[in-house]
Design an enzyme around this catalytic site. Structure first.
Site, PDB file in Angstrom:
ATOM      1  N   CYS A 133      20.287 -36.999  36.270  1.00  0.00           N
ATOM      2  CA  CYS A 133      20.304 -35.899  37.097  1.00  0.00           C
ATOM      3  C   CYS A 133      18.540 -35.869  38.114  1.00  0.00           C
ATOM      4  O   CYS A 133      17.439 -36.387  37.553  1.00  0.00           O
ATOM      5  CB  CYS A 133      20.128 -34.469  36.711  1.00  0.00           C
ATOM      6  SG  CYS A 133      18.918 -34.203  35.532  1.00  0.00           S
ATOM      7  N   CYS A 172      15.899 -34.505  35.900  1.00  0.00           N
ATOM      8  CA  CYS A 172      15.351 -35.787  35.208  1.00  0.00           C
ATOM      9  C   CYS A 172      14.440 -36.649  35.828  1.00  0.00           C
ATOM     10  O   CYS A 172      13.489 -37.216  35.489  1.00  0.00           O
ATOM     11  CB  CYS A 172      16.634 -36.155  34.414  1.00  0.00           C
ATOM     12  SG  CYS A 172      17.479 -35.222  33.612  1.00  0.00           S
ATOM     13  N   ASP A 226      24.180 -49.915  76.548  1.00  0.00           N
ATOM     14  CA  ASP A 226      23.738 -51.239  77.471  1.00  0.00           C
ATOM     15  C   ASP A 226      25.165 -51.796  77.888  1.00  0.00           C
ATOM     16  O   ASP A 226      25.976 -51.924  77.131  1.00  0.00           O
ATOM     17  CB  ASP A 226      22.880 -51.899  76.492  1.00  0.00           C
ATOM     18  CG  ASP A 226      22.279 -53.309  77.467  1.00  0.00           C
ATOM     19  OD1 ASP A 226      22.085 -53.228  78.428  1.00  0.00           O
ATOM     20  OD2 ASP A 226      22.204 -54.458  76.665  1.00  0.00           O
TER      21      ASP A 226
END
Length: 703
Positions: free
Chosen positions: A15, A18, A396
């Site tokens: 997590c 953690c 472009d």
């Protein structure tokens, strides 16, 4: 400094909290100078002399395993049901169920019932308490600290059953979050498995199979039909169709022959090939993609930065609210201490910011991985979000909307010379020129087998054309302006020139000082897919599509109107394109510039999102653009915008849902309806829904 840098892969990083704690622990190792942790990619970069044992000790609280990045050993895949934390969750569930059976058969306070619930709490919450108590002693308040306080509080006031349920549901929530993050990380792992680990090469007269790390530049790869290509290189012998979907996202195989570039991880479908290796394994296109995707997943998107800032103040605020809920009613209004302490504990549980913290990173990591598998390299969460907010796109022209390879379309004869003779004279002069229009004439002359003439005394007339003597006659070739300076070309010729220019063609004249012999019209061919793509972009709600070109207005407008663009800006120098981008930005808001990543760099940099085409063939495109379309095609542009919008929508849904559910649950405190059960269901339910919602981005096609 670089020599001291070590890169590691991590397993068991479950997590975000953690991850933050692990990074802090690693930073505290005395031999570590600096550390960077990429949670999305589960990757650790350490500057210093820390050992793997020291790093694993820093991550022992979460069972984090550390492996060197360059180790080729396959990771041990563990079944979801065999992971230690998941086994303890199942045992905790078993004792909770036993506790409830005894609860109904015997009594709530019976020693056997209490014993079952205590077993469930201790087995399921051991690792939680270990971390939570350490944090509590250090006054570090994260989710595990909040849960530890809540469960200890529940035990003190005799709510053993609810304490056991809270432990089980929190453990289940953590397991599901870890599982979903692993699924999201598979996007990178699947990329890493694309290229083979071994290659068959020929050195001198010897043929051998070796690890790709030992392949040297200049080695010859031997590739049989059906095999994957192990390294980037150039075909020196043979021809075949190559499936490049893994790199460029193109579904149709590309024919390759001698001189063509091939990429590691692509599949040789039919013929045998010999390929000269041009890049080392760490420099191949797929290696760069993996590196850039990992960097992108580490970069925090604006919405994630907001969530992180919010969570920083949110957690202490929840603790204060929980304390006030537990203390004020009994002290000031004569409420029951056990009842209001219980409500305070429920507020602590419901206040855990799990869902909020994972609301953004899981979505970003999953979306960037999805894009990479589809041949689109998005360089960070910020670019993903910006793309989702686009209102205008500037293109472009040359090589983006068109093929970038001009072809001769018309030869208008004005004297008695034949078309073949005109091409022979034109080619003999233009063979000395490097201009793209000159190469178009040369290609046409070769195709029709025009006779080869000798040209003498070649002189270039800057910006207008050239002249040379062919078969004793001095000929000029170039723009209408060049001939207007020499002779009166006449109204009929001017009319023919205007008609060709109105069709989007560039017109060159061939003649002498006294007459014009022919008009040669050249046009850059529009890509077959361009019109459909522009239509799709308008359907997606892009308000403005603009073509920026250095071509004359007639040519630009002809191409622009045939493609259905909303605006064409012609006769632009590179600095004019930059001004044009800034004007579009002022008028329409977020704008993207699409080019080849080499030219028009200022315009690409100035746009909110710079999108380069053909990233697989050019390192420049990979390095300079915010987003690289790996194939030299616009096909993936609508997909990228659609994916970005869906990601933005999912992030907004996640944040809104996570906060709304918390607010609703907290409001239940007022009538006294908030129980620990409801609190943990609200917290776990929000986390689970947010994660599952984010996982929808794993789907390959989002259009």
């Amino acid at each position: 400094m670089e020599e001291n840098k070590q890169v590691y892969r991590l397993q068991g990083l479950s997590c975000t909290n953690c991850a933050a704690k692990f990074e802090k622990n690693v930073r505290e190792i005395t031999s570590v100078e600096d550390v960077q942790l990429n949670f999305g990619a589960a990757k650790l970069t350490v500057q210093g002399a820390a050992t793997i044992d020291e790093l694993e000790e820093a991550g022992a609280f979460d069972g984090i395993k550390v492996y060197p990045d360059n180790r080729r050993e396959p990771e041990k895949k563990q079944s979801f049901w065999k992971k230690r934390e998941n086994i303890t969750t199942i045992i905790s569930l078993f004792f909770t169920v036993v506790g409830y059976v005894l609860y109904f058969m015997l009594d709530e306070s019976h020693p056997a019932t209490v014993g079952a619930f205590i077993s469930a709490i201790l087995i399921g919450g051991y690792s939680l308490f270990k971390v939570g108590m350490k944090n509590l002693l250090k006054l570090q308040f994260d989710m595990k600290t909040l849960m530890t306080i809540a469960i200890i509080g529940a035990a003190i006031i005799g709510e053993w059953a609810e304490g056991a349920v809270v432990v089980f549901l929190f453990a289940l929530s953590e397991a599901l979050e870890s599982y979903s993050m692993e699924k999201a990380r598979q996007s990178i792992k699947s990329l890493m498995d694309i290229a083979p680990k071994k290659a068959t090469i020929r050195r001198g007269s010897a043929t051998m199979e070796i690890d790709v790390e030992d392949v040297r530049i200049g080695d010859i790869l031997i590739i049989k039909p059906g095999q994957k290509i192990a390294m980037d290189g150039e075909v020196v012998k043979g021809q075949s169709s190559i499936n490049q979907a893994a790199i460029t996202g193109e579904s149709i195989p590309v024919h390759k022959t001698a001189g063509d570039e091939v990429f590691a991880g692509t599949i040789n479908e039919e013929g045998s090939l010999e390929v000269r290796v041009t890049k080392r394994v760490e420099d191949t296109t797929i290696a760069k993609i993996i590196h850039l995707v990992e960097e992108a997943q580490a970069e925090k998107a604006p919405s994630q930065q907001f969530v992180d800032r919010f969570a920083k103040y949110y957690t202490p605020a929840i603790m204060i609210i929980a304390f006030l809920v537990a203390v004020i009613p009994p002290l000031l209004f004569g409420g029951s201490w056990s009842e209001w302490v219980y409500s305070g504990l429920a507020v602590l549980v419901v206040g855990c910011p799990c869902a909020l913290v994972v609301s953004t990173p899981v979505a970003i990591v999953t979306a960037i991985g999805n894009a990479a598998r589809n041949g689109v390299l998005i360089k960070g969460g910020i670019h993903l979000e910006e793309t989702g907010r686009l209102n205008a796109i500037a293109f472009d022209k040359t090589g983006t909307l068109t093929e970038g390879k001009p072809e001769v379309t018309d030869i208008v004869l004005l004297t008695d010379k034949s078309e073949s003779e005109i091409l022979s004279i034109a080619q003999s002069i233009e063979q000395f020129s490097q201009h793209p229009l000159a190469s178009a004439i040369t290609r046409k002359a070769i195709r029709v087998h025009a006779e080869s003439y000798q040209a003498d005394g070649f002189i270039s007339v800057t910006g207008k054309g050239a002249k040379a003597t062919v078969q004793g006659v001095e000929y000029y070739i170039g723009s209408p302006t060049l001939f207007e300076d020499i002779l009166d070309i006449g109204s009929k010729v001017r009319e023919k020139i205007s008609r060709l220019q109105a069709d989007g063609k560039t017109v060159m004249l061939l003649g002498t000082e006294t007459k014009v012999d022919a008009l040669i019209a050249v046009a850059d061919q529009i890509r077959k897919s361009s019109k459909t793509i522009i239509h799709k972009l308008h359907e997606l709600g892009i308000k403005q599509t603009v073509m920026l070109t250095g071509d004359n207005k007639l040519t630009g407008n002809a191409i622009g109107s045939s493609l259905g663009l909303t605006e064409t800006k012609a006769e632009l120098l590179p600095e004019d394109k930059l001004i044009a981008i800034n004007n579009i930005k002022e008028k329409y808001g977020n704008v993207a510039m699409v080019g080849d990543g080499i030219n028009d760099a200022p315009a690409l940099a100035s746009a909110n999102v710079g999108i380069a085409m053909g990233g697989a063939g050019t390192d420049t495109a990979l390095e300079t653009a915010d987003i690289a379309l790996m194939a030299d095609d616009l096909e993936k542009l609508p997909y990228t915008i659609s994916l970005s919008r869906k990601t933005l929508a999912i992030i907004k849904q996640n944040i809104t849902f996570a906060l709304a559910l918390k607010i609703v649950a907290l409001l239940l405190v007022i009538p006294g309806w908030l129980t620990l059960w409801i609190a943990i269901f609200a917290d776990m339910g929000a986390t689970l829904i947010v994660v599952l919602n984010s996982m929808r981005l794993i789907k390959k096609d989002v259009l």
